[in-house]
Design a protein around this motif. Structure first.
Motif, PDB file in Angstrom:
ATOM      1  N   UNK A 350       0.825  -1.206   0.000  1.00  0.00           N
ATOM      2  CA  UNK A 350       0.000   0.000   0.000  1.00  0.00           C
ATOM      3  C   UNK A 350       0.860   1.257   0.000  1.00  0.00           C
ATOM      4  N   UNK A 351       2.054   1.166   0.566  1.00  0.00           N
ATOM      5  CA  UNK A 351       2.950   2.321   0.583  1.00  0.00           C
ATOM      6  C   UNK A 351       3.489   2.627  -0.810  1.00  0.00           C
ATOM      7  N   UNK A 352       3.377   1.668  -1.714  1.00  0.00           N
ATOM      8  CA  UNK A 352       3.775   1.881  -3.107  1.00  0.00           C
ATOM      9  C   UNK A 352       2.567   2.124  -4.012  1.00  0.00           C
ATOM     10  N   UNK A 353       1.457   1.459  -3.721  1.00  0.00           N
ATOM     11  CA  UNK A 353       0.351   1.498  -4.662  1.00  0.00           C
ATOM     12  C   UNK A 353      -1.008   1.850  -4.105  1.00  0.00           C
ATOM     13  N   UNK A 354      -1.091   2.226  -2.842  1.00  0.00           N
ATOM     14  CA  UNK A 354      -2.399   2.469  -2.247  1.00  0.00           C
ATOM     15  C   UNK A 354      -3.097   1.169  -1.908  1.00  0.00           C
ATOM     16  N   UNK A 355      -4.341   1.266  -1.466  1.00  0.00           N
ATOM     17  CA  UNK A 355      -5.053   0.082  -0.998  1.00  0.00           C
ATOM     18  C   UNK A 355      -5.458  -0.853  -2.132  1.00  0.00           C
ATOM     19  N   UNK A 356      -5.434  -0.378  -3.380  1.00  0.00           N
ATOM     20  CA  UNK A 356      -5.675  -1.273  -4.507  1.00  0.00           C
ATOM     21  C   UNK A 356      -4.657  -2.411  -4.512  1.00  0.00           C
ATOM     22  N   UNK A 357      -3.470  -2.140  -3.965  1.00  0.00           N
ATOM     23  CA  UNK A 357      -2.412  -3.139  -3.936  1.00  0.00           C
ATOM     24  C   UNK A 357      -2.612  -4.164  -2.829  1.00  0.00           C
ATOM     25  N   UNK A 358      -3.508  -3.873  -1.897  1.00  0.00           N
ATOM     26  CA  UNK A 358      -3.761  -4.810  -0.804  1.00  0.00           C
ATOM     27  C   UNK A 358      -5.156  -5.423  -0.925  1.00  0.00           C
ATOM     28  N   UNK A 359      -6.185  -4.641  -0.693  1.00  0.00           N
ATOM     29  CA  UNK A 359      -7.550  -5.165  -0.806  1.00  0.00           C
ATOM     30  C   UNK A 359      -7.838  -5.606  -2.235  1.00  0.00           C
ATOM     31  N   UNK A 360      -7.401  -4.826  -3.215  1.00  0.00           N
ATOM     32  CA  UNK A 360      -7.640  -5.184  -4.608  1.00  0.00           C
ATOM     33  C   UNK A 360      -7.005  -6.507  -4.978  1.00  0.00           C
ATOM     34  N   UNK A 361      -5.753  -6.696  -4.596  1.00  0.00           N
ATOM     35  CA  UNK A 361      -5.055  -7.942  -4.912  1.00  0.00           C
ATOM     36  C   UNK A 361      -5.681  -9.116  -4.167  1.00  0.00           C
ATOM     37  N   UNK A 362      -5.999  -8.932  -2.890  1.00  0.00           N
ATOM     38  CA  UNK A 362      -6.594 -10.031  -2.126  1.00  0.00           C
ATOM     39  C   UNK A 362      -7.953 -10.419  -2.698  1.00  0.00           C
ATOM     40  N   UNK A 363      -8.719  -9.430  -3.153  1.00  0.00           N
ATOM     41  CA  UNK A 363     -10.014  -9.714  -3.761  1.00  0.00           C
ATOM     42  C   UNK A 363      -9.850 -10.490  -5.056  1.00  0.00           C
ATOM     43  N   UNK A 364      -8.861 -10.124  -5.856  1.00  0.00           N
ATOM     44  CA  UNK A 364      -8.578 -10.851  -7.101  1.00  0.00           C
ATOM     45  C   UNK A 364      -8.153 -12.288  -6.808  1.00  0.00           C
ATOM     46  N   UNK A 365      -7.318 -12.465  -5.802  1.00  0.00           N
ATOM     47  CA  UNK A 365      -6.875 -13.803  -5.410  1.00  0.00           C
ATOM     48  C   UNK A 365      -8.056 -14.669  -4.983  1.00  0.00           C
ATOM     49  N   UNK A 366      -8.921 -14.099  -4.140  1.00  0.00           N
ATOM     50  CA  UNK A 366     -10.067 -14.853  -3.634  1.00  0.00           C
ATOM     51  C   UNK A 366     -11.054 -15.179  -4.746  1.00  0.00           C
ATOM     52  N   UNK A 367     -11.265 -14.225  -5.653  1.00  0.00           N
ATOM     53  CA  UNK A 367     -12.189 -14.445  -6.766  1.00  0.00           C
ATOM     54  C   UNK A 367     -11.715 -15.590  -7.649  1.00  0.00           C
ATOM     55  N   UNK A 368     -10.435 -15.606  -7.950  1.00  0.00           N
ATOM     56  CA  UNK A 368      -9.873 -16.671  -8.783  1.00  0.00           C
ATOM     57  C   UNK A 368     -10.005 -18.022  -8.100  1.00  0.00           C
ATOM     58  N   UNK A 369      -9.648 -18.072  -6.825  1.00  0.00           N
ATOM     59  CA  UNK A 369      -9.687 -19.337  -6.095  1.00  0.00           C
ATOM     60  C   UNK A 369     -11.102 -19.886  -6.011  1.00  0.00           C
TER      61      UNK A 369
END
Length: 475
Positions: A350-369
């Protein structure tokens, strides 16, 4: 060009909240610095230690427990095994005695206010999360090392490569989603099966499966504990814990005594849409309330986003008949590869990309799984990940008071719901007609991260953090 090799156990790490980049990473950096002193046979010569925190680690360090994590790491404690109930007493002891026991064996004087230095206006160019350790020896010499906590508990020592893991010959090397899809289509393997084949280059299959299940048990215990713990979160915002009350209201008079009977009680409540929606929120709240309370969680792929994947996994277990070891292994393995692709092509910090880099990535991971576990094709799996991230693009990180509480905890509920929605959309769609690829959204996320104003990147210098009047006690 050397490819970065990321294991499922790099994306998913067992640690202590509230932040993977501000707590777990600095904790690991402190341990690495102790290792440097040991390898150079100078630990017993150390007379004084100073810690310099830069950038985001300085600005939100106290709220994220960076100072606490570093002191514990220097003291020889490990985040996987250290008793989280002893954190407060251990830190109070260090401050009261003004003494630090390096590696748990060598005592040095340590004045917290003088030796833990927060450089609020200084930032190092490689990454906003930087810490320098200085050890002054009785010989007149000094040892100094700088480390960068680059997100998800990953740590890079200045002058070294991002990964110190031994390079292996992976049967299916993957840098981008296109590589993953190529291997899946050419072999007929599912995403999770590709991951497990790659993991076999590092260890035996049964070791990987047992390791994944250990991580699941931490997620499970964290969720259950969070659903049964009341009170207020630490840090001074006086945020009340909500998961326990919601759990009690939803479960009603259904009897249960442990996790398994709890899951059965949840199932007995039916399949009403609002009921399921409330449970998904409850699961996510529970994990991140534990995370905010310095509880033991699993980075997924970060601590701030640690509730999304457990919430969607608990949804799969409770409402989609996903409670078996093999299905859980499949879910976590598939999720890990999506996280790896984002880390390689963009960032999970998040310090590099904002919360899209944390919540966004985790949401993408969960959606795929979830999509794979619900019978989706390989293309639908990648489509689900793309949809989830596409609708998190531009999400800022603006924690109020520098704490991983508001808006962080509720964002995990939103990320979980978006993941389930993205999965449903992908399962009901023809991915051949999709206009946006996963690789395109990864690139877009990274470009958005580069363009985002730094005050929205985990600094508490903008957004909600500056528009909500609060008064926190001195840390």
């Amino acid at each position: 060009m050397e490819r970065e090799q990321i294991s499922v156990f790099d994306i998913f790490k067992i640690g202590v909240g509230p932040s993977s980049s501000h707590t777990l990473g600095p904790w690991r950096a402190a341990q690495q610095f102790i290792d440097v002193l040991l390898k150079n046979n100078v630990l017993e010569q150390v007379e004084q230690v100073k810690i310099l925190l830069y950038g985001s680690l300085a600005k939100t360090g106290k709220g994220h427990g960076t100072d606490i994590a570093i002191l514990l790491g220097l003291s020889g404690a490990d985040p996987v095994t250290f008793d989280v109930n002893s954190i407060d007493s251990t830190i109070l002891g260090i401050k009261h005695r003004q003494q630090l026991s390096l590696h748990g064996t060598h005592k040095v004087l340590f004045h917290f206010d003088d030796d833990m230095i927060f450089l609020f206006q200084e930032s190092l160019p490689f990454h906003p999360n930087a810490v320098t350790f200085q050890a002054f020896l009785n010989t007149g010499k000094a040892v100094s090392e700088t480390y960068y906590s680059i997100g998800g508990g990953f740590v890079v020592k200045e002058g070294e490569n991002a990964s110190d893991k031994q390079s292996v010959d992976l049967p299916f090397p993957i840098e981008k989603a296109a590589d993953l899809l190529h291997w899946c289509l050419s072999t007929g393997l599912k995403v999770s099966e590709v991951v497990l084949e790659n993991e076999s280059a590092w260890r035996k299959e049964e070791e990987t499966e047992l390791g994944i299940l250990r991580h699941f048990h931490v997620m499970k215990d964290c969720t259950f504990r969070g659903c049964h713990t009341t009170g207020f979160l630490p840090g001074g915002l006086n945020v009340g814990r909500r998961a326990a009350a919601l759990n009690k209201r939803l479960i009603g008079d259904q009897p249960y005594s442990d996790y398994n009977s709890w899951i059965m009680a949840i199932r007995n409540g039916g399949q009403n849409f609002n009921y399921i929606l409330d449970w998904v929120s409850c699961f996510a709240l529970a994990v991140n309330e534990e995370n905010a309370s310095f509880g033991r969680v699993v980075t997924a792929p970060t601590n701030g986003a640690a509730g999304v994947i457990p919430a969607v996994l608990q949804y799969y277990i409770a409402f989609c008949d996903g409670y078996s070891d093999q299905k859980i292994i499949q879910f976590i393995a598939c999720a890990s590869e999506i996280g790896s692709i984002f880390k390689k092509g963009a960032t999970i910090s998040a310090a590099m990309g904002g919360c899209q880099a944390e919540i966004g990535v985790s949401s993408a991971m969960a959606a795929a799984a979830l999509t794979e576990c619900m019978g989706g094709s390989q293309r639908q799996v990648l489509m689900a990940a793309e949809i989830a991230m596409e609708h998190h693009l531009g999400l800022t990180c603006d924690p109020i008071g520098g704490l991983v509480q508001v808006p962080c905890i509720e964002r995990n509920t939103m990320g979980a719901i978006k993941a389930i929605t993205a999965s449903q959309l992908a399962l009901q769609s023809n991915p051949d007609k999709a206009k946006v690829s996963l690789d395109a959204v990864v690139n877009t996320m990274w470009e958005t991260a580069l363009d985002m104003n730094s005050k929205y990147k985990e600094t508490s210098d903008g957004g909600l953090a500056t528009n909500i009047p609060i008064s926190l006690p001195e840390c």
